[in-house]
Design an enzyme around this catalytic site. Structure first.
Site, PDB file in Angstrom:
ATOM      1  N   SER A  92       9.996 -75.365 -93.882  1.00 29.43           N
ATOM      2  CA  SER A  92      10.237 -74.482 -92.748  1.00 29.43           C
ATOM      3  C   SER A  92       8.905 -74.046 -92.132  1.00 29.43           C
ATOM      4  CB  SER A  92      11.017 -73.249 -93.202  1.00 29.43           C
ATOM      5  OG  SER A  92      11.140 -72.318 -92.146  1.00 29.43           O
TER       6      SER A  92
ATOM      7  N   SER B  52       4.242 -75.148 -84.959  1.00 22.48           N
ATOM      8  CA  SER B  52       4.150 -76.219 -85.951  1.00 22.48           C
ATOM      9  C   SER B  52       3.744 -75.589 -87.270  1.00 22.48           C
ATOM     10  CB  SER B  52       3.125 -77.273 -85.528  1.00 22.48           C
ATOM     11  OG  SER B  52       1.847 -76.704 -85.371  1.00 22.48           O
ATOM     12  N   LYS B  53       3.937 -76.367 -88.366  1.00 21.55           N
ATOM     13  CA  LYS B  53       3.702 -75.817 -89.691  1.00 21.55           C
ATOM     14  C   LYS B  53       2.230 -75.503 -89.930  1.00 21.55           C
ATOM     15  CE  LYS B  53       4.710 -74.332 -93.724  1.00 21.55           C
ATOM     16  NZ  LYS B  53       5.308 -73.000 -93.795  1.00 21.55           N
ATOM     17  N   VAL B  54       1.356 -76.409 -89.558  1.00 23.94           N
ATOM     18  CA  VAL B  54      -0.082 -76.218 -89.771  1.00 23.94           C
ATOM     19  C   VAL B  54      -0.734 -75.917 -88.423  1.00 23.94           C
ATOM     20  CG1 VAL B  54      -2.227 -77.228 -90.562  1.00 23.94           C
ATOM     21  CG2 VAL B  54      -0.090 -77.734 -91.774  1.00 23.94           C
TER      22      VAL B  54
END
Length: 336
Positions: free
Chosen positions: A141, A330-332
């Site tokens: 997530s 976004s995740k990163v």
């Protein structure tokens, strides 16, 4: 998001089972080192975890801790004094240049550098002298949950070993079961208030303020709900002007010296027409939401945010959104 939030107890148990001697060694190092300056280096949810860690350090160890504006190193190239400095970075990915570069800078300058990081093979982990794994596992997530909770635990673990405090250490050992119980607390009354809401003020003070910051971020990320976090001491310095009939406030009144003031604030805001959601332990009759508690009040924010995350995941879906894929995110995230 919900599945990962519910797995936090197992992740915490895994973290506590590992690196025991490494944390003990770090505690001995911190007790025998003189620091003129202590800094945290983090972004987003990790910065909220750093805020909690800093609070514990200041309250328990008497060291003043500041949050480093990373651009001083990455963009301004300021000649910062690094000797006799403790620098703690917190990150899920350990990838962002504006977190990695300051740790390299301070370590090269002779500082004691610590990274509480989920990816132990990341650039941040390699840059720090002491890389302590969060052991949250891969997080799918975009909205961090289990990695945030394990970051809080790692920060508390660091302080427990630095202080050599058996009570805090024992409290940490009891956290997995406390987190499992916290995940079962019913916060559904909040959905009725927040599903149609357009904005919200999230309030905490002292050790609960980092959780207010995190809750406000999650409201924005997963429910597109305009949320601002304030200390209960700051409400009357300007934010009060926003209060009108039906304005929602979520107040985290965890145990400790700030609790009474936050309960009184909730009562006052109700007289001004605000739709207050007072989150407080079961012995507070005025509460709207029940806050779970840990073995010691300093650990209460960790179980409080567990209860919040479950509600936040349900709220996102109630508002017609996907909590696992927030728009534009976004995740990163890599910033300089």
């Amino acid at each position: 998001m919900l599945k990962e939030a519910l797995s936090a107890a197992d992740c915490v148990a895994l973290q506590l089972e590992n690196d025991v001697e490494r944390y003990a060694e770090l505690g001995r190092k911190l007790r025998t080192t003189t620091f003129n300056t202590a800094l945290t280096v983090a972004r987003g949810s990790s910065d909220h975890a750093a805020n909690y860690c800093a609070y514990l350090i200041m309250a328990r160890m008497g060291r003043i801790v500041a949050s480093l504006p990373m651009s001083l190193v990455t963009l301004y190239k300021s000649p910062l004094v690094t000797r006799d400095t403790l620098t703690i970075a917190i990150s899920q990915s350990g990838q962002s240049p504006d977190v990695v570069e300051p740790i390299r800078y301070f370590r090269d300058g002779g500082a004691t550098t610590i990274a509480l990081v989920n990816d132990i093979d990341s650039p941040l982990a390699h840059a720090a002298e002491w890389a302590m794994p969060l052991r949250a596992g891969k997080e799918q997530s975009v909205a961090a949950t289990k990695s945030f909770i394990t970051s809080l635990v790692a920060g508390a673990r660091l302080v427990a070993q630095w202080q050599n405090d058996p009570e805090l250490t024992e409290g940490l050992a009891a956290l997995p079961e406390a987190l499992r119980s916290a995940a079962q607390v019913d916060w559904s009354p909040a959905l009725e208030v927040l599903t149609p809401a357009r904005n919200i003020m999230v309030v905490g003070r002292g050790i609960s303020f980092p959780i207010a910051l995190e809750a406000a971020l999650k409201f924005k990320e997963t429910s597109a709900l305009q949320a601002e976090a304030f200390s209960g001491a700051e409400i009357k310095h300007g934010p009060m002007a926003l209060i009108e009939d039906g304005y929602p406030l979520l107040i985290f009144a965890t145990r400790g010296p700030t609790q009474a003031g936050l309960i009184a604030l909730a009562a006052e805001m109700r007289t001004r027409g605000a739709r207050v959601l007072l989150a407080a332990p079961s012995d507070v009759p005025e509460r709207d939401l029940t806050l779970p508690t840990a073995a010691t009040p300093d650990l209460d924010p960790i179980v409080a945010v567990q209860a919040f995350y479950v509600m936040a995941a349900h709220l996102s879906k109630a508002r017609g959104m996907d909590p696992d894929r927030p728009r534009h995110l976004s995740k990163v995230t890599k910033t300089n």
